[in-house]
Write a protein that holds these residues in place. Structure first.
Motif, PDB file in Angstrom:
ATOM      1  N   ALA A 394       0.831  -1.211   0.000  1.00 54.96           N
ATOM      2  CA  ALA A 394       0.000   0.000   0.000  1.00 54.96           C
ATOM      3  C   ALA A 394       0.863   1.257   0.000  1.00 54.96           C
ATOM      4  O   ALA A 394       1.873   1.318   0.688  1.00 54.96           O
ATOM      5  CB  ALA A 394      -0.922   0.001   1.216  1.00 54.96           C
ATOM      6  N   GLU A 395       0.429   2.268  -0.784  1.00 54.13           N
ATOM      7  CA  GLU A 395       1.174   3.530  -0.793  1.00 54.13           C
ATOM      8  C   GLU A 395       0.738   4.417   0.359  1.00 54.13           C
ATOM      9  O   GLU A 395       1.497   5.279   0.809  1.00 54.13           O
ATOM     10  CB  GLU A 395       1.033   4.254  -2.130  1.00 54.13           C
ATOM     11  CG  GLU A 395      -0.397   4.511  -2.542  1.00 54.13           C
ATOM     12  CD  GLU A 395      -0.483   5.391  -3.781  1.00 54.13           C
ATOM     13  OE1 GLU A 395       0.415   6.223  -3.969  1.00 54.13           O
ATOM     14  OE2 GLU A 395      -1.441   5.235  -4.539  1.00 54.13           O
ATOM     15  N   ALA A 396      -0.487   4.200   0.829  1.00 52.71           N
ATOM     16  CA  ALA A 396      -0.975   4.960   1.982  1.00 52.71           C
ATOM     17  C   ALA A 396      -1.975   4.107   2.745  1.00 52.71           C
ATOM     18  O   ALA A 396      -2.599   3.222   2.167  1.00 52.71           O
ATOM     19  CB  ALA A 396      -1.639   6.252   1.518  1.00 52.71           C
ATOM     20  N   VAL A 397      -2.090   4.366   4.053  1.00 50.51           N
ATOM     21  CA  VAL A 397      -3.091   3.674   4.859  1.00 50.51           C
ATOM     22  C   VAL A 397      -3.954   4.721   5.549  1.00 50.51           C
ATOM     23  O   VAL A 397      -3.431   5.643   6.186  1.00 50.51           O
ATOM     24  CB  VAL A 397      -2.433   2.758   5.923  1.00 50.51           C
ATOM     25  CG1 VAL A 397      -3.504   2.152   6.834  1.00 50.51           C
ATOM     26  CG2 VAL A 397      -1.630   1.648   5.252  1.00 50.51           C
ATOM     27  N   VAL A 398      -5.267   4.601   5.360  1.00 45.73           N
ATOM     28  CA  VAL A 398      -6.200   5.440   6.108  1.00 45.73           C
ATOM     29  C   VAL A 398      -6.740   4.573   7.237  1.00 45.73           C
ATOM     30  O   VAL A 398      -7.254   3.486   6.983  1.00 45.73           O
ATOM     31  CB  VAL A 398      -7.385   5.880   5.219  1.00 45.73           C
ATOM     32  CG1 VAL A 398      -8.356   6.755   6.013  1.00 45.73           C
ATOM     33  CG2 VAL A 398      -6.895   6.602   3.982  1.00 45.73           C
ATOM     34  N   THR A 399      -6.602   5.020   8.476  1.00 46.85           N
ATOM     35  CA  THR A 399      -7.191   4.260   9.569  1.00 46.85           C
ATOM     36  C   THR A 399      -8.436   4.998  10.061  1.00 46.85           C
ATOM     37  O   THR A 399      -8.365   6.166  10.441  1.00 46.85           O
ATOM     38  CB  THR A 399      -6.187   4.083  10.722  1.00 46.85           C
ATOM     39  OG1 THR A 399      -5.007   3.471  10.187  1.00 46.85           O
ATOM     40  CG2 THR A 399      -6.762   3.179  11.801  1.00 46.85           C
ATOM     41  N   VAL A 400      -9.567   4.302   9.973  1.00 42.91           N
ATOM     42  CA  VAL A 400     -10.816   4.879  10.450  1.00 42.91           C
ATOM     43  C   VAL A 400     -10.889   4.606  11.945  1.00 42.91           C
ATOM     44  O   VAL A 400     -10.945   3.446  12.363  1.00 42.91           O
ATOM     45  CB  VAL A 400     -12.025   4.245   9.724  1.00 42.91           C
ATOM     46  CG1 VAL A 400     -13.337   4.845  10.240  1.00 42.91           C
ATOM     47  CG2 VAL A 400     -11.897   4.431   8.225  1.00 42.91           C
ATOM     48  N   GLY A 401     -10.843   5.670  12.745  1.00 45.90           N
ATOM     49  CA  GLY A 401     -10.940   5.512  14.191  1.00 45.90           C
ATOM     50  C   GLY A 401     -12.359   5.777  14.648  1.00 45.90           C
ATOM     51  O   GLY A 401     -13.245   6.063  13.838  1.00 45.90           O
ATOM     52  N   VAL A 402     -12.583   5.677  15.958  1.00 44.08           N
ATOM     53  CA  VAL A 402     -13.932   5.892  16.471  1.00 44.08           C
ATOM     54  C   VAL A 402     -14.322   7.362  16.324  1.00 44.08           C
ATOM     55  O   VAL A 402     -15.451   7.689  15.975  1.00 44.08           O
ATOM     56  CB  VAL A 402     -14.026   5.437  17.944  1.00 44.08           C
ATOM     57  CG1 VAL A 402     -15.425   5.676  18.502  1.00 44.08           C
ATOM     58  CG2 VAL A 402     -13.656   3.957  18.047  1.00 44.08           C
ATOM     59  N   GLU A 403     -13.361   8.277  16.546  1.00 44.69           N
ATOM     60  CA  GLU A 403     -13.695   9.689  16.460  1.00 44.69           C
ATOM     61  C   GLU A 403     -12.850  10.490  15.474  1.00 44.69           C
ATOM     62  O   GLU A 403     -13.106  11.666  15.242  1.00 44.69           O
ATOM     63  CB  GLU A 403     -13.575  10.328  17.854  1.00 44.69           C
ATOM     64  CG  GLU A 403     -14.871  10.175  18.614  1.00 44.69           C
ATOM     65  CD  GLU A 403     -14.712  10.441  20.093  1.00 44.69           C
ATOM     66  OE1 GLU A 403     -13.616  10.834  20.524  1.00 44.69           O
ATOM     67  OE2 GLU A 403     -15.705  10.227  20.811  1.00 44.69           O
ATOM     68  N   SER A 404     -11.812   9.858  14.922  1.00 49.59           N
ATOM     69  CA  SER A 404     -10.966  10.616  13.992  1.00 49.59           C
ATOM     70  C   SER A 404     -10.379   9.656  12.956  1.00 49.59           C
ATOM     71  O   SER A 404     -10.628   8.458  12.997  1.00 49.59           O
ATOM     72  CB  SER A 404      -9.842  11.312  14.765  1.00 49.59           C
ATOM     73  OG  SER A 404      -9.023  10.321  15.349  1.00 49.59           O
ATOM     74  N   PHE A 405      -9.618  10.222  12.041  1.00 51.63           N
ATOM     75  CA  PHE A 405      -9.019   9.446  10.962  1.00 51.63           C
ATOM     76  C   PHE A 405      -7.516   9.689  10.960  1.00 51.63           C
ATOM     77  O   PHE A 405      -7.067  10.777  11.329  1.00 51.63           O
ATOM     78  CB  PHE A 405      -9.606   9.880   9.613  1.00 51.63           C
ATOM     79  CG  PHE A 405     -11.099   9.704   9.541  1.00 51.63           C
ATOM     80  CD1 PHE A 405     -11.652   8.586   8.948  1.00 51.63           C
ATOM     81  CD2 PHE A 405     -11.949  10.649  10.109  1.00 51.63           C
ATOM     82  CE1 PHE A 405     -13.029   8.414   8.898  1.00 51.63           C
ATOM     83  CE2 PHE A 405     -13.329  10.480  10.067  1.00 51.63           C
ATOM     84  CZ  PHE A 405     -13.867   9.360   9.468  1.00 51.63           C
TER      85      PHE A 405
END
Ligand code: HAM
Length: 432
Positions: A394-405
């Protein structure tokens, strides 16, 4: 020596001129859309051991009973020209031990298929399908993704009366209990049924929903519905699939009488029909087949997918490339299969307790922006997800958190937090 005039066999056709260009454009556009979603192109043989289909598609189906091109080869083996692709893909998954690869295994294919049917408009003995299968996870996001990908691939074609019907068949156990209940309903009114249904309902009572016969239709109108008999976890699975389709703005109808002509389906089933085509209106369809890999000798492995009929799709004219306002409607018009080898993906990871639906929406938004994007769909821990993202390059990882990204650039290791999904997407815009 002049003999009788030679022609293409009944139910087959030659592809010439403009037809060839349109077929390649459709396959190329599918290659692009599927590649962006992490599906890899595969090929399987055009003929298989007959048992692959007998066991896979089901002995009581029309396809196996009446429509297979089966013959003995010179070595005395019974082989069959493939009538569909799902059983072949599952056979290959078992044969190559693909359950040991990271799951889900997502593949797509395109090519000729063969069914000995009575030829008519839109129905041939050799036809082409484009198909996609995702094996190794029962995550409802795979069902929704699969359906939405087919919708995307159909979008460049003018089908004002395109309908999507969906239903859920539950698990094999629930369906067995329901089938018995349905048999009893049919036995009680056996005199009103068509001869065909009467002869076959003991073996496969669900097929009676398919009948055009007025008496049978009246009996079926009062029949119990499988959707009302789903186990709670199957009903929940189906509700989640519908929620994801709703979020994506995809119109559909829940049709409790939707039956597909193949026996392997469990849980989600769906079909796109072009109501302008009349008789052969099914342009593409599919569903979940959670028992098929095991039936073909592999470990218990869920799967979901679809196939579209190339000739049926191309009966619809191409949509104009721009609307009156000049807005581009079709963005992929590739003449040759395009991104067979798509670039490194953006991976969307999900923290425990964070919204899977938000992750799904981010993935869709990225693909609409021509990025390859994948999300967690196999129940990994957060650590496992990041390891998987690494493995995918992966060139980037977006982590979806409970209140933020969080957005992490995998080449520089730089990580930034955002409050909204839109801001996270903004950070992923290609740099100037
Ligand atoms: P199917 O509904 O049997 O599903 O076929 C898929 C599509 O192939 C149909 O919707 C239709 O457009 C096209 N098709 C079928 N038979 C013919 C024919 N004789 N002439 C022209 N077009 C035809 C399957 O094959 C499943 N393997 C789909 C699937 C994949 N389910 C799960 N994964």
């Amino acid at each position: 020596m002049a003999g009788r005039r030679l022609q293409a066999p009944r139910g087959t056709f030659d592809v010439l001129g403009e037809d060839g260009r349109r077929r390649r454009a459709l396959t190329g556009q599918a290659a692009e859309a599927l590649g962006r979603a992490g599906y890899q192109y595969v090929e399987t043989p055009i003929f298989e051991d007959t048992e692959v289909f007998a066991r896979g598609v089901g002995e009581t189906t029309d396809v196996v009973q009446k429509e297979m091109f089966t013959f003995e080869d010179a070595g005395g083996r019974s082989v069959t020209l493939r009538p569909e692709g799902t059983a072949s893909v599952c056979r290959a998954y078992v044969e190559h031990g693909l359950h040991k690869a990271p799951q889900p295994v997502k593949v797509w294919y395109a090519g000729p298929f063969f069914r000995y049917e009575a030829p008519q408009a839109g129905r041939f003995r050799q036809f082409a399908q484009i198909g996609a299968e995702a094996l190794g996870s029962d995550d409802p996001s795979l069902d929704a993704e699969s359906i939405l990908l087919l919708a995307d691939i159909l979008r460049p074609y003018e089908m004002p009366r395109l309908r999507l019907r969906i239903s859920s068949l539950g698990t094999a156990g629930a369906r067995r209990a329901y089938s018995e209940e349905l048999r009893q309903h049919l036995r009680a009114r056996v005199d009103e049924l068509s001869d065909d249904v009467r002869a076959r309902f003991e073996a496969n009572p669900l097929r009676a929903f398919d009948s055009d016969h007025p008496g049978t239709r009246a009996v079926m109108a009062g029949a119990p519905k499988l959707l009302d008999r789903l186990a709670p976890e199957d009903a929940e699975h189906f509700a989640e699939v519908q929620g994801l389709l709703d979020d994506a703005g995809q119109p559909y109808e829940v049709d409790t009488t939707l039956v597909r002509g193949l026996d392997y389906y469990t849980r989600t089933v769906f079909e796109f029909t072009n109501e302008d085509l009349g008789g052969q209106s099914g342009v593409g369809g599919g569903g979940r087949y959670d028992g098929l890999v095991e039936q073909l000798g592999g470990p218990p492995t869920p799967g979901v997918g679809w196939a579209a009929g190339v000739e049926r799709v191309l009966l619809a004219p191409d949509r104009p490339e721009r609307d009156e306002a000049g807005e581009v409607l079709i963005r992929a018009r590739v003449e040759t299969p395009g991104h067979l080898d798509p670039p490194e993906p953006v991976f969307v990871a999900i923290e425990p307790g964070a919204s899977r639906r938000t992750a799904f929406a981010i993935v869709r938004a990225l693909r609409e922006r021509w990025r390859r994007a994948e999300m967690e769909q196999a129940g990994r821990s957060l650590k496992g997800q990041l390891r998987h993202a690494d493995r995918l390059g992966a060139e980037a990882v977006v982590t979806v958190g409970v209140e933020s990204f969080r957005v992490r650039d995998m080449t520089t290791g730089e990580e930034r937090s955002t409050a909204t999904a839109d801001e996270a997407l903004g950070l992923l815009e290609p740099r100037p």
